[in-house]
Design a protein around this motif. Structure first.
Motif, PDB file in Angstrom:
ATOM      1  N   ALA A 127      19.018 -74.248 -42.759  1.00 24.23           N
ATOM      2  CA  ALA A 127      17.648 -74.758 -42.841  1.00 24.23           C
ATOM      3  C   ALA A 127      17.484 -76.020 -42.005  1.00 24.23           C
ATOM      4  N   ARG A 128      18.484 -76.902 -42.050  1.00 21.35           N
ATOM      5  CA  ARG A 128      18.416 -78.145 -41.282  1.00 21.35           C
ATOM      6  C   ARG A 128      18.395 -77.857 -39.793  1.00 21.35           C
ATOM      7  N   GLU A 129      19.190 -76.911 -39.341  1.00 18.54           N
ATOM      8  CA  GLU A 129      19.211 -76.566 -37.925  1.00 18.54           C
ATOM      9  C   GLU A 129      17.913 -75.908 -37.482  1.00 18.54           C
ATOM     10  N   SER A 130      17.245 -75.213 -38.406  1.00 18.00           N
ATOM     11  CA  SER A 130      15.998 -74.532 -38.066  1.00 18.00           C
ATOM     12  C   SER A 130      14.860 -75.505 -37.816  1.00 18.00           C
ATOM     13  N   VAL A 131      14.907 -76.661 -38.468  1.00 25.23           N
ATOM     14  CA  VAL A 131      13.785 -77.602 -38.365  1.00 25.23           C
ATOM     15  C   VAL A 131      14.126 -78.856 -37.569  1.00 25.23           C
ATOM     16  N   SER A 132      15.382 -78.998 -37.155  1.00 31.08           N
ATOM     17  CA  SER A 132      15.775 -80.222 -36.459  1.00 31.08           C
ATOM     18  C   SER A 132      15.381 -80.188 -34.991  1.00 31.08           C
ATOM     19  N   ARG A 166      11.274 -71.157 -31.676  1.00 34.26           N
ATOM     20  CA  ARG A 166      11.482 -71.671 -33.035  1.00 34.26           C
ATOM     21  C   ARG A 166      10.225 -72.354 -33.556  1.00 34.26           C
ATOM     22  N   ALA A 167       9.560 -73.132 -32.701  1.00 41.47           N
ATOM     23  CA  ALA A 167       8.348 -73.839 -33.127  1.00 41.47           C
ATOM     24  C   ALA A 167       7.225 -72.859 -33.445  1.00 41.47           C
ATOM     25  N   PHE A 168       7.014 -71.863 -32.592  1.00 42.50           N
ATOM     26  CA  PHE A 168       5.973 -70.875 -32.854  1.00 42.50           C
ATOM     27  C   PHE A 168       6.281 -70.087 -34.125  1.00 42.50           C
ATOM     28  N   SER A 169       7.565 -69.821 -34.358  1.00 43.63           N
ATOM     29  CA  SER A 169       7.948 -69.099 -35.559  1.00 43.63           C
ATOM     30  C   SER A 169       7.675 -69.923 -36.814  1.00 43.63           C
ATOM     31  N   LEU A 170       7.996 -71.217 -36.776  1.00 44.98           N
ATOM     32  CA  LEU A 170       7.725 -72.088 -37.913  1.00 44.98           C
ATOM     33  C   LEU A 170       6.227 -72.192 -38.176  1.00 44.98           C
ATOM     34  N   ASN A 171       5.440 -72.229 -37.108  1.00 43.58           N
ATOM     35  CA  ASN A 171       3.986 -72.277 -37.277  1.00 43.58           C
ATOM     36  C   ASN A 171       3.466 -70.974 -37.881  1.00 43.58           C
ATOM     37  N   ARG A 231      16.323 -67.597 -36.363  1.00 38.51           N
ATOM     38  CA  ARG A 231      17.654 -68.048 -35.950  1.00 38.51           C
ATOM     39  C   ARG A 231      18.410 -66.937 -35.230  1.00 38.51           C
ATOM     40  N   LEU A 232      18.136 -65.695 -35.610  1.00 36.07           N
ATOM     41  CA  LEU A 232      18.819 -64.567 -34.977  1.00 36.07           C
ATOM     42  C   LEU A 232      18.248 -64.238 -33.601  1.00 36.07           C
ATOM     43  N   ILE A 233      16.950 -64.438 -33.418  1.00 33.25           N
ATOM     44  CA  ILE A 233      16.306 -63.989 -32.178  1.00 33.25           C
ATOM     45  C   ILE A 233      16.060 -65.116 -31.185  1.00 33.25           C
ATOM     46  N   GLU A 234      16.290 -66.376 -31.602  1.00 32.47           N
ATOM     47  CA  GLU A 234      15.824 -67.522 -30.815  1.00 32.47           C
ATOM     48  C   GLU A 234      16.313 -67.506 -29.375  1.00 32.47           C
ATOM     49  N   HIS A 235      17.558 -67.147 -29.140  1.00 33.57           N
ATOM     50  CA  HIS A 235      18.111 -67.198 -27.782  1.00 33.57           C
ATOM     51  C   HIS A 235      18.459 -65.809 -27.247  1.00 33.57           C
ATOM     52  N   ARG A 236      17.826 -64.797 -27.782  1.00 28.20           N
ATOM     53  CA  ARG A 236      18.081 -63.437 -27.329  1.00 28.20           C
ATOM     54  C   ARG A 236      17.060 -63.021 -26.256  1.00 28.20           C
ATOM     55  N   PRO A 257       6.496 -64.740 -32.626  1.00 27.86           N
ATOM     56  CA  PRO A 257       6.964 -65.893 -31.853  1.00 27.86           C
ATOM     57  C   PRO A 257       7.421 -65.541 -30.446  1.00 27.86           C
ATOM     58  N   THR A 258       7.981 -64.346 -30.272  1.00 24.14           N
ATOM     59  CA  THR A 258       8.471 -63.948 -28.949  1.00 24.14           C
ATOM     60  C   THR A 258       7.315 -63.764 -27.978  1.00 24.14           C
ATOM     61  N   GLN A 259       6.268 -63.089 -28.415  1.00 28.95           N
ATOM     62  CA  GLN A 259       5.133 -62.832 -27.536  1.00 28.95           C
ATOM     63  C   GLN A 259       4.375 -64.122 -27.210  1.00 28.95           C
ATOM     64  N   THR A 260       4.225 -64.997 -28.201  1.00 25.33           N
ATOM     65  CA  THR A 260       3.556 -66.269 -27.940  1.00 25.33           C
ATOM     66  C   THR A 260       4.355 -67.099 -26.943  1.00 25.33           C
ATOM     67  N   GLY A 261       5.679 -67.081 -27.077  1.00 28.80           N
ATOM     68  CA  GLY A 261       6.519 -67.785 -26.106  1.00 28.80           C
ATOM     69  C   GLY A 261       6.387 -67.210 -24.710  1.00 28.80           C
ATOM     70  N   LEU A 262       6.243 -65.878 -24.606  1.00 28.83           N
ATOM     71  CA  LEU A 262       6.064 -65.254 -23.297  1.00 28.83           C
ATOM     72  C   LEU A 262       4.756 -65.689 -22.659  1.00 28.83           C
ATOM     73  N   VAL A 263       3.695 -65.794 -23.459  1.00 27.63           N
ATOM     74  CA  VAL A 263       2.405 -66.243 -22.937  1.00 27.63           C
ATOM     75  C   VAL A 263       2.529 -67.635 -22.344  1.00 27.63           C
ATOM     76  N   VAL A 264       3.263 -68.524 -23.013  1.00 27.71           N
ATOM     77  CA  VAL A 264       3.456 -69.880 -22.487  1.00 27.71           C
ATOM     78  C   VAL A 264       4.220 -69.839 -21.171  1.00 27.71           C
ATOM     79  N   ARG A 265       5.238 -69.007 -21.084  1.00 28.60           N
ATOM     80  CA  ARG A 265       6.037 -68.914 -19.857  1.00 28.60           C
ATOM     81  C   ARG A 265       5.206 -68.435 -18.678  1.00 28.60           C
ATOM     82  N   LEU A 266       4.226 -67.587 -18.942  1.00 26.28           N
ATOM     83  CA  LEU A 266       3.413 -67.032 -17.873  1.00 26.28           C
ATOM     84  C   LEU A 266       2.181 -67.883 -17.551  1.00 26.28           C
ATOM     85  N   SER A 267       1.985 -68.968 -18.287  1.00 22.68           N
ATOM     86  CA  SER A 267       0.784 -69.786 -18.116  1.00 22.68           C
ATOM     87  C   SER A 267       1.066 -71.013 -17.267  1.00 22.68           C
TER      88      SER A 267
END
Length: 426
Positions: A10-15, A143-148, A279-284, A329-339
């Motif tokens: 949990a600490r690693e997820s929010v740090s 991670r941030a989009f997922s927490l949101n 945590r499982l998908i963050e860097h995949r 979270p993955t799709q939202t992150g992709l939108v940011v990368r393409l913007s």
């Protein structure tokens, strides 16, 4: 897993996330905790006001249409006025419109104000997503989009349970409570969130970069518009959980309580598992995640055709909920990368539009298919649409560099510690 391991996870997820992100997250949570009106609007119109189900459906459609209209406009405001002013305008307008809706009696007035509520409430989404992309480092964005997203579902789960009790006391109290909590969000934004819009860059000919990225730029961006189209397909499938599933279960002889039991699994799983899944998908690989989530969504709903009990319906909900937790979270992150940095608002607005349009199309699609061909055809269509989306993501992501902004958009990101020097006042 031991208690110490759970605490460490949990600490690693929010740090490592900036303070501004947590204020934005808090604003999102408070906003969703007060989202009572969407939950009991149909009951309010039919039971309390005595209007027909057809009229209630019309009001819901107008609310959704308001979101469609505001998606693009709020994206432009986010880039031109700034993230903070757009949030303040959207949340203040939402608070006023929701409070006003509680005092409307004329059916035309109710429908018109519902349209305004849809416009105002949806206007904050591009600004929130653009601000989050501004203040969070690229490696932390999923991670941030997922927490949101987790905060959205946690707040909605609590507000959905509270809505029933509030409605028993007074429907108007629900409108006023939502207006008050939305106003609190505006106060949080005003007091705690600085403007995060990147510094406006001026070219040699004196043209501002923010002016160079217009709506035409977004529409001509074939790669990004492909993402918007695929997002629309996936969103239409996910929408069936709230529009097609209850109708199909009702026609099969199940009660509203049965549907409530099955769909409650969706919110429970997201609240319980969104952070571990992140945590499982963050860097995949994003390509693989989007392909897998599209298939899980399509065939998760496709399996509904074979459901004959509440338990099996709940099992299918588990499948497409996992898809939802991966995709969002993955799709939202992709939108940011393409913007492009100076056009994040417009790009996020167009992405938001895909979900708003899906909210309009999905009810029409489910009703037509169920009435003409039967529920089994609807679930087969969902499986086909999920497959098409998976193939589309697989083809599209071959042309998107992994982990880097696309093409010419590889612009320098400001360091978190230097944010104050790299943002402009609204």
């Amino acid at each position: 897993m031991s208690l110490a391991a759970l605490r460490r996870a949990a600490r690693e997820s929010v740090s490592g996330l900036p303070r501004e992100f947590w204020w934005l997250w808090t604003s999102t949570l408070v906003n969703r905790l007060g989202a009572f009106v969407a939950t009991f609007m149909a009951l309010y119109l039919t039971l309390d006001r005595g209007y027909s189900a057809t009229y209630a459906g019309l009001v819901a459609s107008l609310h959704g249409l308001g979101g469609v209209v505001s998606s693009i406009g709020s994206g432009v405001m986010t880039d031109r006025l700034g993230r903070r002013p757009t949030l303040l305008i959207a949340q203040s307008s939402t608070a006023a419109a929701v409070a006003l809706l509680g005092f409307m009696h004329d059916p035309v007035a109710i429908a018109g104000v519902a349209f305004l509520v849809g416009m105002a409430s949806n206007a904050s989404r591009p600004a929130v997503q653009a601000m989050m992309a501004d203040i969070v480092r690229p490696e932390d964005r999923v991670r941030a989009f997922s927490l949101n997203y987790w905060a959205i579902n946690l707040g909605f789960a609590v507000s959905s349970m509270a809505a029933g009790f509030i409605a028993e006391v007074s429907y108007r109290a629900g409108f006023l409570l939502e207006a008050g909590m939305t106003a609190v969000c505006a106060v949080v934004v005003f007091l705690k969130l600085p403007e995060s819009r990147p510094a406006v860059v001026t070219s040699d000919d004196g043209k501002r970069a923010v002016d160079a990225v217009g709506l035409g730029t977004v529409l001509r961006d074939g790669r990004f518009m492909s993402v918007v189209g695929l997002s629309f397909l996936v969103a239409v499938v996910f929408q069936q959980g709230s529009v097609g599933l209850p109708v199909a279960m009702g026609e099969a002889g199940f009660t509203p309580a049965d549907y409530g039991t099955a769909i409650a699994i969706n919110g429970f799983l997201i609240v319980a598992l969104q952070i571990p899944v992140t945590r499982l998908i963050e860097h995949r690989d994003a390509k693989r995640l989007l392909v897998v989530s599209s298939l899980l969504a399509g065939y998760g709903f496709g399996l509904t055709a074979f459901a004959g009990s509440v338990g099996v319906f709940a099992l299918t909900v588990c499948v497409w909920t996992l898809a939802e937790m991966i995709n969002a979270p993955t799709q939202t992150g992709l939108v940011v990368r393409l913007s492009p940095v100076q056009g994040r608002g417009r790009y996020q607005g167009m992405y938001t539009l895909s979900w708003s349009l899906a909210a309009l199309v999905a009810p029409l699609m489910s009703g037509f298919v169920i009435d003409r061909f039967g529920a089994a055809w609807l679930w087969g269509t969902c499986a086909a649409v999920g497959t098409v989306a998976a193939v589309g993501y697989g083809a599209l992501m071959r042309r998107v560099p992994d982990g880097q902004p696309a093409g010419a958009r590889a612009e320098a990101e400001p360091a978190v510690g230097d944010a104050e020097a790299d943002v402009t006042a609204a």
